[in-house]
Design a protein around this motif. Structure first.
Motif, PDB file in Angstrom:
ATOM      1  N   VAL A   1       2.100  16.470 -16.221  1.00 59.60           N
ATOM      2  CA  VAL A   1       3.505  16.440 -15.806  1.00 59.60           C
ATOM      3  C   VAL A   1       3.611  17.070 -14.422  1.00 59.60           C
ATOM      4  N   GLY A   2       4.693  16.763 -13.735  1.00 54.38           N
ATOM      5  CA  GLY A   2       4.891  17.300 -12.402  1.00 54.38           C
ATOM      6  C   GLY A   2       4.675  16.238 -11.338  1.00 54.38           C
ATOM      7  N   THR A   3       4.454  16.686 -10.107  1.00 50.98           N
ATOM      8  CA  THR A   3       4.247  15.781  -8.983  1.00 50.98           C
ATOM      9  C   THR A   3       3.042  16.231  -8.165  1.00 50.98           C
ATOM     10  N   VAL A   4       2.554  15.323  -7.329  1.00 43.57           N
ATOM     11  CA  VAL A   4       1.481  15.646  -6.406  1.00 43.57           C
ATOM     12  C   VAL A   4       1.781  14.981  -5.065  1.00 43.57           C
ATOM     13  N   GLN A   5       1.503  15.694  -3.995  1.00 42.66           N
ATOM     14  CA  GLN A   5       1.690  15.136  -2.650  1.00 42.66           C
ATOM     15  C   GLN A   5       0.469  15.484  -1.805  1.00 42.66           C
ATOM     16  N   SER A   6       0.150  14.604  -0.853  1.00 46.85           N
ATOM     17  CA  SER A   6      -1.049  14.842  -0.055  1.00 46.85           C
ATOM     18  C   SER A   6      -0.974  14.120   1.279  1.00 46.85           C
ATOM     19  N   ASP A   7      -1.707  14.661   2.251  1.00 47.60           N
ATOM     20  CA  ASP A   7      -1.941  13.964   3.508  1.00 47.60           C
ATOM     21  C   ASP A   7      -3.411  14.145   3.877  1.00 47.60           C
ATOM     22  N   VAL A   8      -3.901  13.254   4.720  1.00 49.79           N
ATOM     23  CA  VAL A   8      -5.320  13.238   5.086  1.00 49.79           C
ATOM     24  C   VAL A   8      -5.447  12.948   6.578  1.00 49.79           C
ATOM     25  N   HIS A   9      -6.314  13.690   7.253  1.00 53.80           N
ATOM     26  CA  HIS A   9      -6.725  13.396   8.622  1.00 53.80           C
ATOM     27  C   HIS A   9      -8.166  12.890   8.575  1.00 53.80           C
ATOM     28  N   THR A  10      -8.476  11.875   9.367  1.00 56.14           N
ATOM     29  CA  THR A  10      -9.847  11.379   9.420  1.00 56.14           C
ATOM     30  C   THR A  10     -10.310  11.242  10.865  1.00 56.14           C
ATOM     31  N   VAL A  11     -11.592  11.506  11.073  1.00 57.98           N
ATOM     32  CA  VAL A  11     -12.264  11.239  12.343  1.00 57.98           C
ATOM     33  C   VAL A  11     -13.457  10.344  12.022  1.00 57.98           C
ATOM     34  N   LYS A  12     -13.512   9.170  12.654  1.00 61.54           N
ATOM     35  CA  LYS A  12     -14.527   8.171  12.294  1.00 61.54           C
ATOM     36  C   LYS A  12     -15.310   7.709  13.522  1.00 61.54           C
ATOM     37  N   LEU A  13     -16.587   7.477  13.321  1.00 58.27           N
ATOM     38  CA  LEU A  13     -17.429   6.792  14.293  1.00 58.27           C
ATOM     39  C   LEU A  13     -17.771   5.436  13.712  1.00 58.27           C
ATOM     40  N   GLY A  14     -17.722   4.379  14.538  1.00 60.65           N
ATOM     41  CA  GLY A  14     -17.976   3.052  14.009  1.00 60.65           C
ATOM     42  C   GLY A  14     -18.599   2.115  15.014  1.00 60.65           C
ATOM     43  N   VAL A  15     -19.083   0.992  14.504  1.00 62.50           N
ATOM     44  CA  VAL A  15     -19.604  -0.085  15.342  1.00 62.50           C
ATOM     45  C   VAL A  15     -18.943  -1.380  14.908  1.00 62.50           C
ATOM     46  N   ASN A  16     -18.732  -2.301  15.863  1.00 52.71           N
ATOM     47  CA  ASN A  16     -18.153  -3.613  15.587  1.00 52.71           C
ATOM     48  C   ASN A  16     -19.011  -4.705  16.206  1.00 52.71           C
ATOM     49  N   TYR A  17     -19.052  -5.850  15.526  1.00 46.65           N
ATOM     50  CA  TYR A  17     -19.660  -7.042  16.099  1.00 46.65           C
ATOM     51  C   TYR A  17     -18.545  -8.012  16.423  1.00 46.65           C
ATOM     52  N   LEU A  18     -18.367  -8.317  17.711  1.00 44.14           N
ATOM     53  CA  LEU A  18     -17.314  -9.215  18.188  1.00 44.14           C
ATOM     54  C   LEU A  18     -17.853 -10.640  18.211  1.00 44.14           C
ATOM     55  N   PHE A  19     -17.274 -11.522  17.378  1.00 42.10           N
ATOM     56  CA  PHE A  19     -17.788 -12.886  17.233  1.00 42.10           C
ATOM     57  C   PHE A  19     -17.499 -13.758  18.451  1.00 42.10           C
ATOM     58  N   SER A  20     -16.285 -13.681  18.987  1.00 41.36           N
ATOM     59  CA  SER A  20     -15.887 -14.598  20.051  1.00 41.36           C
ATOM     60  C   SER A  20     -15.708 -13.838  21.347  1.00 41.36           C
ATOM     61  N   THR A  21     -16.572 -14.108  22.304  1.00 40.67           N
ATOM     62  CA  THR A  21     -16.389 -13.556  23.645  1.00 40.67           C
ATOM     63  C   THR A  21     -16.493 -14.710  24.638  1.00 40.67           C
ATOM     64  N   GLY A  22     -15.724 -14.624  25.680  1.00 39.91           N
ATOM     65  CA  GLY A  22     -15.722 -15.660  26.692  1.00 39.91           C
ATOM     66  C   GLY A  22     -15.922 -15.068  28.058  1.00 39.91           C
ATOM     67  N   PRO A  23     -15.892 -15.897  29.090  1.00 39.27           N
ATOM     68  CA  PRO A  23     -16.119 -15.390  30.432  1.00 39.27           C
ATOM     69  C   PRO A  23     -15.005 -14.499  30.954  1.00 39.27           C
ATOM     70  N   SER A  24     -13.783 -14.676  30.434  1.00 37.49           N
ATOM     71  CA  SER A  24     -12.679 -13.837  30.912  1.00 37.49           C
ATOM     72  C   SER A  24     -11.535 -13.897  29.915  1.00 37.49           C
ATOM     73  N   ALA A  25     -10.618 -12.935  30.055  1.00 38.12           N
ATOM     74  CA  ALA A  25      -9.442 -12.889  29.221  1.00 38.12           C
ATOM     75  C   ALA A  25      -8.359 -13.796  29.800  1.00 38.12           C
ATOM     76  N   VAL A  26      -7.285 -14.000  29.019  1.00 35.52           N
ATOM     77  CA  VAL A  26      -6.140 -14.760  29.514  1.00 35.52           C
ATOM     78  C   VAL A  26      -5.476 -13.968  30.635  1.00 35.52           C
ATOM     79  N   VAL A  27      -5.197 -14.653  31.744  1.00 36.15           N
ATOM     80  CA  VAL A  27      -4.569 -14.009  32.885  1.00 36.15           C
ATOM     81  C   VAL A  27      -3.154 -14.552  33.025  1.00 36.15           C
ATOM     82  N   ALA A  28      -2.159 -13.673  32.960  1.00 38.05           N
ATOM     83  CA  ALA A  28      -0.760 -14.087  33.091  1.00 38.05           C
ATOM     84  C   ALA A  28      -0.318 -13.875  34.524  1.00 38.05           C
TER      85      ALA A  28
END
Length: 230
Positions: free
Chosen positions: A201-228
């Protein structure tokens, strides 16, 4: 002689009129040179991350009051998302999920220690950042998801539950190669207050801070981005 003077005068007048007409002619607009960013962040990506989480959880018993505890522990998981770059602005969406062991204990005078544990953290977030060639500085925010449990040493049995809250954070990502990137990211999760039951019975409350290191593999890359052009 008189004819020669008249002819010379006419020639000078004609030359002056031609020069004046040339000076008055409108100039054609010169197109501004637009330089496209050197690296293109646009595309789908998938990756993995590991990090550390810390925060605070508080169970509140209606008769005995609050039982706060600091929580901490490691986490490991994966993410997938999509970026779209216009000039130096990068917008995107990302979903991630991590297995965690973020736990804490309240030791109290009632000899009934309260145990908190977060075993899953996830999120669905938007990202908005500024690219400086291979560097990306971004802010992120959206929905946060938590799988957690609450238990006491007298009760013995853990009550498991899942919650939806919100998260905000910021990060830095760097393109090591044309397809591989590495990142460091901070996130804050808040899951509000939940009513316990049916075990406790009762209640529970919580918060969380995270610090993460990561790697990504980018599937689609081209010669340049869209230029407006503006």
């Amino acid at each position: 002689m008189k004819s020669i003077l008249l002819a010379s005068t006419a020639l000078v007048a004609f030359a002056g009129a031609a020069a004046a007409a040339d000076l008055g002619a409108p100039r054609s607009p010169v197109a501004a040179a637009v330089v496209a960013p050197a690296f293109n962040w646009t595309g789908f990506y998938i990756g993995a991350h590991a990090g550390y989480g810390f925060g605070r959880s508080t169970g509140i018993d209606p008769g005995l009051g609050p039982f706060p505890a600091n929580t901490s522990g490691p986490l490991i998981g994966g993410q997938l998302g999509f970026n779209y770059q216009v000039n130096n602005i990068v917008l995107g969406v990302e979903a991630d999920l991590a297995f965690a062991a973020i736990s804490g204990r309240n030791v109290n005078v009632f000899n009934n220690d309260v145990l908190y544990r977060t075993h899953m953290l996830g999120s669905l977030r938007t990202r908005a950042g500024v690219a400086v060639d291979r560097s990306l500085f971004y802010l992120t925010g959206g929905l946060g998801f938590q799988g957690a449990s609450f238990a006491t040493t007298i009760g013995g049995v853990a009550e498991k539950y899942s919650r939806v809250g919100w998260t905000l954070g910021a990060g830095y990502e760097y393109a090591i190669t044309q397809n591989w990137t590495a990142k460091i990211e901070y996130n804050y999760y808040n899951f509000g207050t939940r009513t316990l039951g049916p075990i406790y019975v009762g209640t529970v409350q919580s918060d969380v801070h995270t610090v993460k290191l990561g790697v990504n593999y980018l599937f689609s890359t081209g010669p340049s981005a869209v230029v407006a052009r503006y």
